[in-house]
Design a protein around this motif. Structure first.
Motif, PDB file in Angstrom:
ATOM      1  N   MET A 125      -6.754 -18.962  -1.159  1.00  0.00           N
ATOM      2  CA  MET A 125      -6.714 -18.633   0.223  1.00  0.00           C
ATOM      3  C   MET A 125      -5.768 -18.960   1.092  1.00  0.00           C
ATOM      4  N   CYS A 126      -5.415 -18.003   2.156  1.00  0.00           N
ATOM      5  CA  CYS A 126      -4.399 -17.925   3.016  1.00  0.00           C
ATOM      6  C   CYS A 126      -5.056 -18.603   4.364  1.00  0.00           C
ATOM      7  N   PRO A 127      -3.981 -19.036   5.132  1.00  0.00           N
ATOM      8  CA  PRO A 127      -4.390 -19.596   6.431  1.00  0.00           C
ATOM      9  C   PRO A 127      -5.332 -18.408   7.218  1.00  0.00           C
ATOM     10  N   GLU A 128      -6.267 -18.941   8.035  1.00  0.00           N
ATOM     11  CA  GLU A 128      -7.060 -18.179   8.594  1.00  0.00           C
ATOM     12  C   GLU A 128      -6.429 -17.016   9.296  1.00  0.00           C
ATOM     13  N   SER A 158       1.066 -12.501  -2.282  1.00  0.00           N
ATOM     14  CA  SER A 158       1.422 -13.145  -0.829  1.00  0.00           C
ATOM     15  C   SER A 158       0.199 -13.192   0.020  1.00  0.00           C
ATOM     16  N   CYS A 159       0.461 -14.147   1.151  1.00  0.00           N
ATOM     17  CA  CYS A 159      -0.488 -13.914   2.294  1.00  0.00           C
ATOM     18  C   CYS A 159       0.122 -13.087   3.394  1.00  0.00           C
ATOM     19  N   GLY A 160      -0.878 -11.942   3.748  1.00  0.00           N
ATOM     20  CA  GLY A 160      -0.465 -11.054   4.685  1.00  0.00           C
ATOM     21  C   GLY A 160      -1.630 -10.663   5.819  1.00  0.00           C
ATOM     22  N   MET A 161      -1.243 -10.002   6.513  1.00  0.00           N
ATOM     23  CA  MET A 161      -2.176  -9.313   7.439  1.00  0.00           C
ATOM     24  C   MET A 161      -3.277  -8.831   6.579  1.00  0.00           C
ATOM     25  N   PRO A 162      -4.742  -9.260   6.881  1.00  0.00           N
ATOM     26  CA  PRO A 162      -5.906  -8.592   6.224  1.00  0.00           C
ATOM     27  C   PRO A 162      -5.812  -7.043   6.191  1.00  0.00           C
ATOM     28  N   GLY A 163      -5.791  -6.600   4.781  1.00  0.00           N
ATOM     29  CA  GLY A 163      -6.221  -5.402   4.700  1.00  0.00           C
ATOM     30  C   GLY A 163      -7.189  -4.652   4.898  1.00  0.00           C
ATOM     31  N   ARG A 196      -2.153 -22.620   3.035  1.00  0.00           N
ATOM     32  CA  ARG A 196      -2.483 -22.024   1.718  1.00  0.00           C
ATOM     33  C   ARG A 196      -3.256 -22.908   0.888  1.00  0.00           C
ATOM     34  N   VAL A 197      -4.494 -22.617   0.192  1.00  0.00           N
ATOM     35  CA  VAL A 197      -5.171 -23.445  -0.441  1.00  0.00           C
ATOM     36  C   VAL A 197      -5.708 -22.727  -1.520  1.00  0.00           C
ATOM     37  N   ALA A 198      -5.512 -23.457  -2.644  1.00  0.00           N
ATOM     38  CA  ALA A 198      -6.381 -23.201  -4.008  1.00  0.00           C
ATOM     39  C   ALA A 198      -7.524 -23.685  -4.070  1.00  0.00           C
ATOM     40  N   LEU A 199      -8.594 -23.132  -4.607  1.00  0.00           N
ATOM     41  CA  LEU A 199      -9.971 -23.685  -4.790  1.00  0.00           C
ATOM     42  C   LEU A 199     -10.356 -23.567  -6.256  1.00  0.00           C
ATOM     43  N   ASP A 203       4.015 -22.615  -0.179  1.00  0.00           N
ATOM     44  CA  ASP A 203       4.199 -21.087   0.292  1.00  0.00           C
ATOM     45  C   ASP A 203       3.621 -20.406  -0.964  1.00  0.00           C
ATOM     46  N   ASP A 204       3.976 -18.989  -0.358  1.00  0.00           N
ATOM     47  CA  ASP A 204       3.181 -18.139  -1.576  1.00  0.00           C
ATOM     48  C   ASP A 204       3.372 -18.275  -2.821  1.00  0.00           C
ATOM     49  N   GLU A 205       4.784 -18.692  -3.062  1.00  0.00           N
ATOM     50  CA  GLU A 205       5.010 -18.814  -4.655  1.00  0.00           C
ATOM     51  C   GLU A 205       4.274 -19.996  -5.278  1.00  0.00           C
ATOM     52  N   ASP A 206       4.449 -20.988  -4.524  1.00  0.00           N
ATOM     53  CA  ASP A 206       3.527 -22.094  -4.827  1.00  0.00           C
ATOM     54  C   ASP A 206       2.139 -21.994  -4.987  1.00  0.00           C
ATOM     55  N   LEU A 207       1.570 -21.101  -4.040  1.00  0.00           N
ATOM     56  CA  LEU A 207       0.187 -20.710  -4.146  1.00  0.00           C
ATOM     57  C   LEU A 207      -0.217 -20.114  -5.640  1.00  0.00           C
TER      58      LEU A 207
END
Ligand SMILES: *[C@@H]1O[C@H](CO)[C@@H](O)[C@H](O)[C@H]1NC(C)=O
Ligand SMILES: *[C@@H]1O[C@H](CO)[C@@H](O)[C@H](O)[C@H]1NC(C)=O
Ligand SMILES: *[C@@H]1O[C@H](CO)[C@@H](O)[C@H](O)[C@H]1NC(C)=O
Ligand SMILES: *[C@@H]1O[C@H](CO)[C@@H](O)[C@H](O)[C@H]1NC(C)=O
Ligand SMILES: *[C@@H]1O[C@H](CO)[C@@H](O)[C@H](O)[C@H]1NC(C)=O
Ligand SMILES: *[C@@H]1O[C@H](CO)[C@@H](O)[C@H](O)[C@H]1NC(C)=O
Ligand SMILES: *[C@@H]1O[C@H](CO)[C@@H](O)[C@H](O)[C@H]1NC(C)=O
Ligand SMILES: *[C@@H]1O[C@H](CO)[C@@H](O)[C@H](O)[C@H]1NC(C)=O
Ligand SMILES: *[C@@H]1O[C@H](CO)[C@@H](O)[C@H](O)[C@H]1NC(C)=O
Ligand SMILES: *[C@@H]1O[C@H](CO)[C@@H](O)[C@H](O)[C@H]1NC(C)=O
Ligand SMILES: *[C@@H]1O[C@H](CO)[C@@H](O)[C@H](O)[C@H]1NC(C)=O
Ligand SMILES: *[C@@H]1O[C@H](CO)[C@@H](O)[C@H](O)[C@H]1NC(C)=O
Length: 760
Positions: free
Chosen positions: A697-700, A708-713, A566-569, A645-649
């Motif tokens: 951004m979530c992992p590819e 949170s990060c999830g499957m792409p909608g 997980r990255v923040a830009l 993790d999601d919270e951190d992101l």
């Protein structure tokens, strides 16, 4: 009578003996250099009933039988047999050439070993009874004359019989071998007398008669301990005095061992290769003082022989060469050469003994080549003072039209027969005799093959010296040159300042003149190529090329950076009067200072992805427009931070937007800490920092759905697609800024110009 004829024909077979050349005034005897190992106090002046050696043979004897530790009693008080001295003899040898016992190496009898002044094999006394006193030889032919002592040339042991050779020292008064009846006149003593000539007139001795087969011209002795360097070994802060001192006090732990609780030092040992240098012999097992090590190395064995010769001022064998008898007269070994095969010649070798040799590069070379022979000395045939084999010159395969050289076999053959163009020979230039500045260097210029061709033409002698420049000038320790380019083409790199070479006259050859001097530390500073970001790469070659390392949160896969975490830009704009990355010190300090300041203010650790001074578009369109924008200028910094993790992101987003005022306040200080000091005239005053754009951004393969990060909608862009949307955002913002700038500028002028179209 018949038996005598048979003996004679053995020595002179087929009568093909070339007559001795009338111009050669060689002696009837051979002058040789021989060495002995002895004990101090021994009378070495009249050797008899002993075995002597050439230099390599002595080294072999000592290293394989005397100094080697294995097999010896640890507590022995001296070297084996008390040996501490080496003796060099200049000795004349002449055996009875018509004796059938003289059949080894043309001029010698077989070698007989002596121990305590007596023959080791009593039966050998028969030879002296039969043929009188004879000097014997044992030859060790390359490559493995002795499997324990490889050498690329032949080396020798000699035996010299003294009086009563069948009885040991102290018992020579009775029961001595006598000569066969008739060998010496009846009125003389019939006891074997020994080969050492004892005559008043020494001109033509030895004459090869019983009792006179050798004569000592000169005896010299040297202490073995100093020749082999025992006296250079350390015995606890002082040099060892001798073998005994070394034996118990040497300080080199590699050489010491303990036996029955007592420490001893060994001069030499090679337990794994005691009986051979081949087979299972392991080279790492050898230990000893440097003189002896390398026993299984032919080159070292050659050096060792040379060191023994050097201890007595070097070998003079070559100076006896032209006066010693010619080898080509001796049959059957030496007088039946085969000129087209280049074999069955003999030369007097470096030890002064006639030895079979071959000539390379002939028309029908022997195949296989005689395995234990060396190439003949090149002046064998045409030495002006000792020409040999006049009617049997080798037949060379080459037409012999080139320059004289021994570099190839076919060329070498031409040297032997004197059919080549001889010229001066020059070695490579030596090193410059000046450390720094003007000097001179030398080379050796020599006239080769002088024995064959005579002296060279002096008028064409090449120079042996030339001007040169030293290469050990000092590098300046407080002056430095230009800064290097950044060593990383994609980010976080280092640049350093070049060194300056100092010469008395400005170093015409540049840095080469300091090449050999130790380099002082060079000043270095961080660097970050501006506007050259390649996606999320953080390391790539400066000269361009594939990515080698990725920023936080990204993994390198096949040279491209894939998001794995997980990255923040975020993109920040930093604004201040006079802020320009054209100032190299400011540019150098900017990235580390920005990271420090951001960490301090927001507690977020980031990687800088992209750093630009002014927007690229702006520089194209509106240099004038920007100048008009008060004094403020801006730097744009794109960063990436990693969320656990999601919270951190989600929190990163807030943190990265907070406390920017505090950050702006701390930035000038951080810059100063990273080298942006008043000396480098790059201080900043009031600084403003603003966040232009942020994105999570979530992992590819996953997408951020707001918390949170999830499957792409439905609808989101496909994972991993090229240009990030946030970057487009940056550009949009920049363009807006630009438009604002242009508007501001045009309005500054439109008021005066009253141009309605621009206003519109
Ligand atoms: C050898 O003989 C040559 C001439 O035959 C003579 O010039 C030379 O001096 C002689 N050398 C010796 C050492 O006798
Ligand atoms: C002399 O030698 C013979 C045989 O070689 C031997 O029998 C004899 O005992 C020897 N005499 C002495 C005095 O050694
Ligand atoms: C050399 O040896 C032969 C045969 O052994 C002998 O006849 C001759 O006398 C010896 N020559 C001399 C000089 O002793
Ligand atoms: C000790 O001896 C070994 C073997 O000769 C040698 O390689 C080493 O340099 C010596 N060490 C010292 C301190 O002289
Ligand atoms: C070194 O030699 C060059 C040319 O030979 C000369 O010009 C220069 O002055 C010399 N430099 C010094 C320090 O002598
Ligand atoms: C250089 O050659 C000359 C003769 O041309 C000679 O005298 C001099 O010793 C030689 N110098 C060196 C270093 O070889
Ligand atoms: C340093 O840079 C200047 C300007 O680019 C250049 O003229 C000079 O030759 C450089 N000096 C060195 C030692 O490379
Ligand atoms: C200085 O920089 C150059 C070019 O980046 C590099 O090749 C060199 O190794 C650096 N030297 C030091 C001492 O860092
Ligand atoms: C950047 O360089 C600094 C110091 O040279 C180093 O500590 C840091 O790990 C580097 N960062 C990256 C992403 O290579
Ligand atoms: C880096 O920034 C410059 C100017 O802000 C922009 O033109 C460029 O596209 C950016 N590159 C990347 C890879 O973000
Ligand atoms: C800063 O962040 C670290 C983890 O990244 C955390 O352990 C620490 O408590 C934070 N400190 C502050 C003052 O928020
Ligand atoms: C320049 O930037 C500083 C810091 O953000 C700000 O306080 C100042 O108003 C700016 N000046 C102009 C003329 O925009």
């Amino acid at each position: 009578m018949r038996a005598l004829a048979a003996l004679v024909s053995l020595a002179w077979p087929l009568g093909a003996v070339p007559a001795l050349d009338a111009t050669a005034n060689s002696t009837k005897y051979t002058v040789l250099e021989m060495y002995a190992a002895a004990k101090s106090g021994d009378d070495v002046s009249s050797p008899g009933n002993v075995d002597l050696f050439d230099a390599a043979g002595l080294a072999k004897y000592l290293v394989t039988e005397v100094v080697v530790e294995t097999g010896k009693a640890a507590e022995r008080p001296t070297r084996d047999k008390g040996i501490d001295t080496i003796v060099k003899y200049r000795i004349r040898v002449r055996n009875n050439m018509s004796s059938s016992d003289v059949n080894v190496q043309a001029e010698f009898s077989k070698y007989v070993p002596f121990e305590n002044g007596a023959l080791v094999t009593p039966a050998d006394a028969e030879m002296f009874a039969r043929s009188g006193d004879l000097v014997g030889v044992q030859s060790y032919h390359p490559p493995h004359g002795d499997v324990r002592y490889p050498l690329q040339r032949t080396f020798y042991w000699f035996s010299l019989n003294g009086p009563c050779p069948n009885q040991p020292d102290g018992q020579k008064s009775s029961n001595c071998t006598t000569y066969q009846p008739g060998l010496v006149p009846k009125k003389k003593s019939q006891v074997v007398a020994g080969g050492l000539c004892k005559r008043f007139f020494t001109k033509n001795i030895p004459d090869g008669t019983p009792g006179c087969s050798y004569y000592i011209e000169k005896v010299e002795t040297a202490k073995l301990d100093s020749v082999v360097g025992i006296t250079d070994q350390d015995c606890g802060g002082r040099k060892c005095a001798d073998w005994g001192d070394f034996r118990s006090h040497c300080s080199n732990a590699t050489l010491s061992f303990t036996y029955s609780g007592v420490k001893y030092c060994k001069e030499y040992d090679f337990p794994d290769c005691i009986s051979s240098c081949q087979d299972a012999c392991k080279p790492q097992n050898e230990v000893g003082i440097p003189f002896w090590t390398g026993r299984c190395d032919p080159a070292r064995n050659e050096e060792r022989a040379a060191m023994i010769e050097k201890a007595f001022g070097g070998s003079q064998t070559d100076s006896y060469y032209t006066t010693n008898p010619r080898c080509d007269q001796y049959g059957p070994m030496c007088n039946k050469p085969v000129p087209d095969a280049g074999v069955a010649y003999c030369h007097r070798d470096a030890s002064g003994v006639c030895d079979a040799c071959y000539v390379p590069g002939t028309t029908h070379p022997a195949s296989p080549r005689p395995p234990s022979q060396v190439a003949c000395r090149y002046d064998l045939f045409l030495n002006k003072k000792l020409p040999q084999y006049k009617d049997f010159l080798p037949k060379c395969a080459s037409s012999c039209s080139g320059a004289c050289s021994l570099s190839s076999e076919s060329a070498a053959c031409c040297v032997y027969i004197g059919k080549c163009k001889r010229t001066w020979q020059q070695e490579d230039w030596g090193s410059c005799d000046a450390d720094c500045g003007n000097g001179t260097r030398y080379r050796k210029v020599s006239c080769p093959f002088e024995d064959i061709f005579g002296p060279c033409d002096e008028s064409t002698r090449p120079a042996n010296s030339t001007d040169c420049r030293g290469d050990t000038c000092p590098w300046s320790k407080d002056h430095f040159g230009n800064w290097s380019e950044c060593d990383n083409g994609c980010g976080n790199g280092t640049a350093n300042q070049s060194l300056i070479c100092q010469c008395p006259d400005d170093c015409p050859l540049g840095d080469k003149e300091c090449e050999k001097s130790p380099k002082p530390p060079q000043p270095s500073r961080p660097c970050f190529p501006q506007g050259k970001a390649q996606g999320f790469c953080s390391e790539c070659p400066a000269e361009g090329g594939d990515c080698t390392k990725c920023a936080k949160g990204f993994d390198l896969q096949d040279t491209s950076c894939r998001r794995s975490k997980r990255v923040a830009l975020a993109t920040y704009q930093v604004e201040a009067p006079g802020l320009s990355l054209k100032s190299e010190w400011l540019a150098s300090a900017f990235v580390p200072a920005f990271k420090d300041a951001l960490l301090g203010a927001t507690n977020v650790s980031v990687d800088v992805l992209n750093l630009t001074d002014s927007p690229a578009v702006a520089s194209l369109l509106a240099a004038r427009a920007l100048r008009a924008l008060a004094d403020n200028s801006s730097v744009y910094v794109a960063v990436a931070a990693e969320g656990e993790d999601d919270e951190d992101l989600a929190q990163l987003k807030t943190k990265m937007a907070n406390n920017l005022d505090q950050m702006a306040k701390s930035l000038p200080q951080a810059l100063a800490q990273h080298g942006c000091t008043p000396d480098h005239s790059c201080q900043l005053g009031t600084v403003g920092v603003s966040l232009l754009r942020e994105e999570q951004m979530c992992p590819e393969g996953q997408a951020w759905n707001g918390n949170s990060c999830g499957m792409p909608g439905p609808g989101p862009k496909p994972p991993g697609s090229g240009f990030p949307t946030w970057a487009i955002g940056v550009i949009v913002v920049l363009i807006l800024l630009l438009v604002a700038a242009v508007v501001a500028w045009t309005c500054g002028t439109c008021k005066r110009n009253q141009d309605p179209r621009l206003l519109a």
